[in-house]
Design a protein around this motif. Structure first.
Motif, PDB file in Angstrom:
ATOM      1  N   PRO A 136       2.435 -13.606   6.319  1.00 23.73           N
ATOM      2  CA  PRO A 136       2.285 -12.358   7.090  1.00 23.73           C
ATOM      3  C   PRO A 136       2.751 -12.479   8.533  1.00 23.73           C
ATOM      4  O   PRO A 136       3.059 -11.462   9.168  1.00 23.73           O
ATOM      5  N   TYR A 137       2.820 -13.692   9.072  1.00 12.82           N
ATOM      6  CA  TYR A 137       3.011 -13.823  10.520  1.00 12.82           C
ATOM      7  C   TYR A 137       4.361 -13.319  11.030  1.00 12.82           C
ATOM      8  O   TYR A 137       4.410 -12.715  12.116  1.00 12.82           O
ATOM      9  N   PRO A 138       5.482 -13.539  10.324  1.00 16.35           N
ATOM     10  CA  PRO A 138       6.743 -12.985  10.856  1.00 16.35           C
ATOM     11  C   PRO A 138       6.692 -11.477  11.065  1.00 16.35           C
ATOM     12  O   PRO A 138       7.351 -10.944  11.963  1.00 16.35           O
ATOM     13  N   TRP A 139       5.898 -10.789  10.253  1.00 19.91           N
ATOM     14  CA  TRP A 139       5.760  -9.350  10.428  1.00 19.91           C
ATOM     15  C   TRP A 139       5.017  -9.029  11.719  1.00 19.91           C
ATOM     16  O   TRP A 139       5.259  -7.975  12.344  1.00 19.91           O
ATOM     17  N   VAL A 140       4.098  -9.898  12.136  1.00 15.70           N
ATOM     18  CA  VAL A 140       3.389  -9.698  13.405  1.00 15.70           C
ATOM     19  C   VAL A 140       4.379  -9.740  14.564  1.00 15.70           C
ATOM     20  O   VAL A 140       4.352  -8.889  15.464  1.00 15.70           O
ATOM     21  N   GLN A 153      10.758   3.827  16.810  1.00 17.56           N
ATOM     22  CA  GLN A 153      10.453   2.907  15.715  1.00 17.56           C
ATOM     23  C   GLN A 153       9.077   3.128  15.088  1.00 17.56           C
ATOM     24  O   GLN A 153       8.543   2.229  14.451  1.00 17.56           O
ATOM     25  N   HIS A 154       8.501   4.306  15.244  1.00 20.49           N
ATOM     26  CA  HIS A 154       7.177   4.557  14.662  1.00 20.49           C
ATOM     27  C   HIS A 154       7.190   4.335  13.152  1.00 20.49           C
ATOM     28  O   HIS A 154       6.283   3.701  12.602  1.00 20.49           O
ATOM     29  N   ALA A 159       5.900   0.681   8.447  1.00 18.85           N
ATOM     30  CA  ALA A 159       6.432  -0.064   7.300  1.00 18.85           C
ATOM     31  C   ALA A 159       6.158  -1.562   7.449  1.00 18.85           C
ATOM     32  O   ALA A 159       5.769  -2.241   6.483  1.00 18.85           O
ATOM     33  N   ALA A 160       6.352  -2.091   8.657  1.00 23.76           N
ATOM     34  CA  ALA A 160       6.080  -3.514   8.902  1.00 23.76           C
ATOM     35  C   ALA A 160       4.590  -3.812   8.785  1.00 23.76           C
ATOM     36  O   ALA A 160       4.192  -4.864   8.267  1.00 23.76           O
ATOM     37  N   MET A 161       3.747  -2.889   9.258  1.00 22.26           N
ATOM     38  CA  MET A 161       2.298  -3.046   9.086  1.00 22.26           C
ATOM     39  C   MET A 161       1.948  -3.165   7.603  1.00 22.26           C
ATOM     40  O   MET A 161       1.152  -4.027   7.203  1.00 22.26           O
ATOM     41  N   THR A 162       2.543  -2.306   6.810  1.00 22.67           N
ATOM     42  CA  THR A 162       2.273  -2.319   5.366  1.00 22.67           C
ATOM     43  C   THR A 162       2.642  -3.665   4.755  1.00 22.67           C
ATOM     44  O   THR A 162       1.890  -4.218   3.935  1.00 22.67           O
ATOM     45  N   GLU A 163       3.784  -4.206   5.158  1.00 26.79           N
ATOM     46  CA  GLU A 163       4.217  -5.501   4.627  1.00 26.79           C
ATOM     47  C   GLU A 163       3.250  -6.610   5.031  1.00 26.79           C
ATOM     48  O   GLU A 163       2.914  -7.487   4.228  1.00 26.79           O
ATOM     49  N   SER A 164       2.792  -6.585   6.274  1.00 23.65           N
ATOM     50  CA  SER A 164       1.887  -7.642   6.723  1.00 23.65           C
ATOM     51  C   SER A 164       0.543  -7.584   6.004  1.00 23.65           C
ATOM     52  O   SER A 164       0.034  -8.605   5.536  1.00 23.65           O
ATOM     53  N   VAL A 165      -0.042  -6.389   5.901  1.00 19.57           N
ATOM     54  CA  VAL A 165      -1.364  -6.304   5.279  1.00 19.57           C
ATOM     55  C   VAL A 165      -1.316  -6.492   3.767  1.00 19.57           C
ATOM     56  O   VAL A 165      -2.342  -6.794   3.144  1.00 19.57           O
ATOM     57  N   ALA A 178      -1.452  -3.273  16.015  1.00 18.65           N
ATOM     58  CA  ALA A 178      -1.582  -1.837  15.750  1.00 18.65           C
ATOM     59  C   ALA A 178      -2.369  -1.151  16.857  1.00 18.65           C
ATOM     60  O   ALA A 178      -1.982  -0.068  17.337  1.00 18.65           O
ATOM     61  N   VAL A 179      -3.482  -1.750  17.272  1.00 21.96           N
ATOM     62  CA  VAL A 179      -4.275  -1.176  18.364  1.00 21.96           C
ATOM     63  C   VAL A 179      -3.434  -1.102  19.637  1.00 21.96           C
ATOM     64  O   VAL A 179      -3.469  -0.105  20.372  1.00 21.96           O
ATOM     65  N   THR A 180      -2.659  -2.140  19.894  1.00 21.36           N
ATOM     66  CA  THR A 180      -1.819  -2.172  21.090  1.00 21.36           C
ATOM     67  C   THR A 180      -0.726  -1.110  21.033  1.00 21.36           C
ATOM     68  O   THR A 180      -0.555  -0.314  21.962  1.00 21.36           O
TER      69      THR A 180
END
Length: 327
Positions: A136-140, A153-154, A159-165, A178-180
């Motif tokens: 998951p880390y590269p997506w972070v 890039q919203h 989409a990147a959030m979805t891949e990480s989780v 995400a909060v940031t």
């Protein structure tokens, strides 16, 4: 087990905080022993929070002194960890190029360099994904790179959030990004920010670090609403916000869930989250005894705790104020 913070001592600002194994390995890597970094990350396994924190610290070291990472890549050109560290090194350089002032106090040249280096970091993140699709880390890091151009890039961000989780549903670094990203000072609003903090905090199991993310949302809200461009002058107004019963209630609920599986460890995000809770208690004027215990657990390890900078000009000044209040 825990070291007591002495108010007269200088706070330890090393980014590794209480992870002394990481600190020693980072220093060995900087001296040329890149294999020590490889072995440390390999031994961390699928402890995603600890692994992410260690990669982040090593990535900053590579951003400031890349020779050891160059040697690692020459010896193992297809190593996915090298690609991750390259991406994090570029994001560290991007952050330093932009600086940490508000947008109105950041030059066009700084923004351009931030965008250029963030774009390079995004490419390295994709390479890391290709080399190790389960991580998951590269997506972070990809999420972090979007701070340079988030208005466009919203869709990519979600989409990147979805891949990480998919890979780690309650990955702290992912939800922190995400909060940031969704806070008002970047590309969102107070409502989106609190949603990004509260939803994973509510869904996560007891003991999860993401249970503490609503505290960050409250810090961000107070910063924006009660003195964005001031610190000491607006501290009283910000503290008044934290005195609200509903804010105190949420702080208590988050802390209870975070501790629900036993005393959280110090490594990974353990020190940072203790700082968050101690700071929230200080601002709320709440649970001085519990804050005293937190300060004892923290010891001298300040590292870089950005939230102190929301209320004081220097992080160390905020840490000392909280420790002095706790007694």
């Amino acid at each position: 087990m825990f070291g007591l913070f002495r108010k007269s001592s200088r706070p330890d600002t090393d980014a590794s905080q209480a992870d002394l194994e990481l600190r020693a390995v980072r220093d060995r890597a900087l001296a040329g022993d890149w294999a020590a970094a490889r072995d440390l990350i390999g031994a961390t396994g699928r402890d995603w929070e600890l692994r992410g924190r260690r990669l982040s610290v090593l990535g900053v070291a590579a951003g400031q002194s890349p020779q050891w990472l160059d040697a690692w890549e020459a010896a193992a050109p297809g190593d996915p960890t090298v690609a991750i560290l390259r991406a994090d090194a570029l994001m560290d350089q991007a952050g330093r190029a932009r600086g940490y002032a508000s947008a109105s106090n950041t030059s066009e040249e700084q923004f351009r360099e931030f965008d250029r280096l963030s774009t390079l970091a995004a490419r390295q993140s994709q390479r890391a994904v290709d080399l190790n699709p389960d991580d998951p880390y590269p997506w972070v890091t990809r999420l972090a790179s979007m701070l340079a151009d988030g208005h466009r890039q919203h869709g990519e961000f979600h989409a990147a959030m979805t891949e990480s989780v998919k890979r780690d549903p309650y990955n702290f670094e992912t939800h922190l990004m995400a909060v940031t990203f969704l806070c008002q000072k970047w590309y969102g609003s107070h409502e989106l920010m609190f949603e990004a903090a509260r939803e994973p905090a509510a869904a996560a199991p007891a003991g999860s670090s993401v249970a503490m993310l609503p505290l960050l949302a409250h810090f961000e809200y107070a910063l924006r609403e009660y003195g964005f461009d001031t610190r000491k002058e607006s501290l009283s107004a910000k503290a008044n916000y934290f005195h609200r019963p509903e804010v105190i209630g949420e702080i208590e609920a988050c802390a209870a869930k975070w501790r629900g599986a036993g005393e959280p460890r110090l490594i990974g995000r353990g020190i940072t989250l203790r700082h968050w809770l101690a700071l929230a208690n200080f601002l709320a004027g709440h649970d001085r005894e519990g804050t005293r215990a937190l300060v004892a657990q923290i010891g001298p390890y300040l590292g870089s705790t950005a939230t102190y900078g929301y209320f004081w000009m220097r992080q160390s000044e905020g840490f000392r104020a909280v420790a002095n209040w706790a007694g």
